[in-house]
Design an enzyme around this catalytic site. Structure first.
Site, PDB file in Angstrom:
ATOM      1  N   ASP A  48     -23.376  31.255  16.551  1.00 62.63           N
ATOM      2  CA  ASP A  48     -24.090  31.169  18.024  1.00 62.63           C
ATOM      3  C   ASP A  48     -23.161  31.397  19.075  1.00 62.63           C
ATOM      4  O   ASP A  48     -22.037  31.644  19.000  1.00 62.63           O
ATOM      5  CB  ASP A  48     -24.192  29.561  17.980  1.00 62.63           C
ATOM      6  N   ASP A  49     -23.848  31.838  20.153  1.00 65.30           N
ATOM      7  CA  ASP A  49     -23.275  31.896  21.533  1.00 65.30           C
ATOM      8  C   ASP A  49     -22.753  33.062  21.745  1.00 65.30           C
ATOM      9  O   ASP A  49     -22.244  33.429  22.951  1.00 65.30           O
ATOM     10  CB  ASP A  49     -22.323  30.635  21.838  1.00 65.30           C
ATOM     11  N   HIS A  99     -30.960  32.497  21.273  1.00 70.85           N
ATOM     12  CA  HIS A  99     -30.347  31.046  21.470  1.00 70.85           C
ATOM     13  C   HIS A  99     -30.558  30.782  22.861  1.00 70.85           C
ATOM     14  O   HIS A  99     -29.588  30.235  23.562  1.00 70.85           O
ATOM     15  CB  HIS A  99     -28.671  31.187  21.078  1.00 70.85           C
ATOM     16  N   HIS A 103     -27.990  29.338  27.824  1.00 66.94           N
ATOM     17  CA  HIS A 103     -27.364  28.274  27.037  1.00 66.94           C
ATOM     18  C   HIS A 103     -27.365  27.040  28.092  1.00 66.94           C
ATOM     19  O   HIS A 103     -26.437  25.983  28.106  1.00 66.94           O
ATOM     20  CB  HIS A 103     -25.893  28.565  26.634  1.00 66.94           C
ATOM     21  N   HIS A 194     -19.411  29.539  15.535  1.00 67.14           N
ATOM     22  CA  HIS A 194     -19.749  30.257  16.927  1.00 67.14           C
ATOM     23  C   HIS A 194     -18.714  31.244  17.007  1.00 67.14           C
ATOM     24  O   HIS A 194     -17.625  31.490  16.537  1.00 67.14           O
ATOM     25  CB  HIS A 194     -19.384  29.246  17.837  1.00 67.14           C
TER      26      HIS A 194
HETATM   27 NI    NI Z   1     -24.591  27.443  21.527  1.00 65.18          NI
END
Ligand code: NI
Length: 242
Positions: A48-49, A99, A103, A194
């Site tokens: 993620d991210d 995603h 965020h 991540h």
């Molecule tokens: Ni995230």
């Protein structure tokens, strides 16, 4: 100072409550896919991210050497910074999911909205030529109304059932991370990691990549195969653009 500590305490209560009620494996109000079938030794790595440099580049090199595919839940803003990495992730056989654009937890908690979903979808669609069908909410926080927004848009909402502290700074040792993930993994598991750190972009995620190097051969030795999330859940990864 007293005001600051009160504020910190309030933030901690909100975070703890939110994580318990809204995040996998407890939350999701029935919207989440937190794992695949428990009957086969297949597992999915998710990141993620990102994308970010050099963390995502190092990770892609590692995944290439190990010969395993993964699923990347990308932020729209990071995709705008590093469009070349979106292309690289795609051409190297990994899957890309949405995603959100920035965020921002607030966007996902609002009763009305959805721009954070659509903006990221537009950025990714422009780079990929097709729209990701998978979505993972920031922080995993999923309200019933955010779930409805996503279902209306045709998304599959992806959680996880294996979670580690790879996001902490300074980074936790890769072997420690790998041991924890190894212990928690079951057939059908979706593993959350991540490939970027939004708060500290200088973090290179060196230990996270080490953890992947340690974990993959250990699970393979026990008969596990690494697949993408759509393969694990037997669903399409993308929606063609009209
Ligand atoms: Ni995230």
């Amino acid at each position: 100072m007293a005001l600051r500590s009160t504020k910190q305490a309030a933030t901690k209560i909100i975070d703890t409550t939110g994580n318990l009620v809204l995040s996998p494996p407890y939350g999701g109000f029935g919207f989440y896919h937190n794992h695949g079938p428990r009957t086969e030794r297949k597992v999915a790595l998710t990141f993620d991210d990102g994308p970010n440099k050099p963390s995502t580049e190092m990770l892609l090199d590692t995944l290439g050497e190990l010969g395993v595919p993964a699923t990347f839940f990308c932020l729209g803003i990071q995709a705008q910074f590093h469009p070349d990495l979106i292309t690289r992730i795609d051409t190297e056989g990994h899957v890309i999911g949405n995603h959100s654009m920035r965020h921002a937890r607030k966007d996902t908690l609002m009763l009305r909205g959805g721009q954070h979903i659509d903006e990221c979808a537009d950025v990714l669609a422009q780079l990929l030529g097709r729209r990701p069908r998978l979505y993972r909410p920031p922080w995993g926080w999923l309200t019933p109304w955010e779930g409805s927004r996503l279902i209306q848009r045709g998304y599959a909402i992806i959680g996880w059932d294996v979670y580690t502290l790879d996001w902490k700074l300074p980074e936790v040792d890769g072997r420690v991370l790998a041991d924890g993930m190894y212990r928690d993994t079951k057939p059908g598991s979706i593993i959350l990691l991540h490939d970027s750190n939004g708060i500290r972009p200088e973090s290179q995620k060196v230990q996270m990549t080490h953890a992947v190097r340690h974990l993959v051969p250990r699970l393979q030795a026990e008969g596990y195969t690494f697949v993408t999330v759509p393969e694990l859940l037997n669903m399409p990864a993308y929606i063609p653009l009209l």
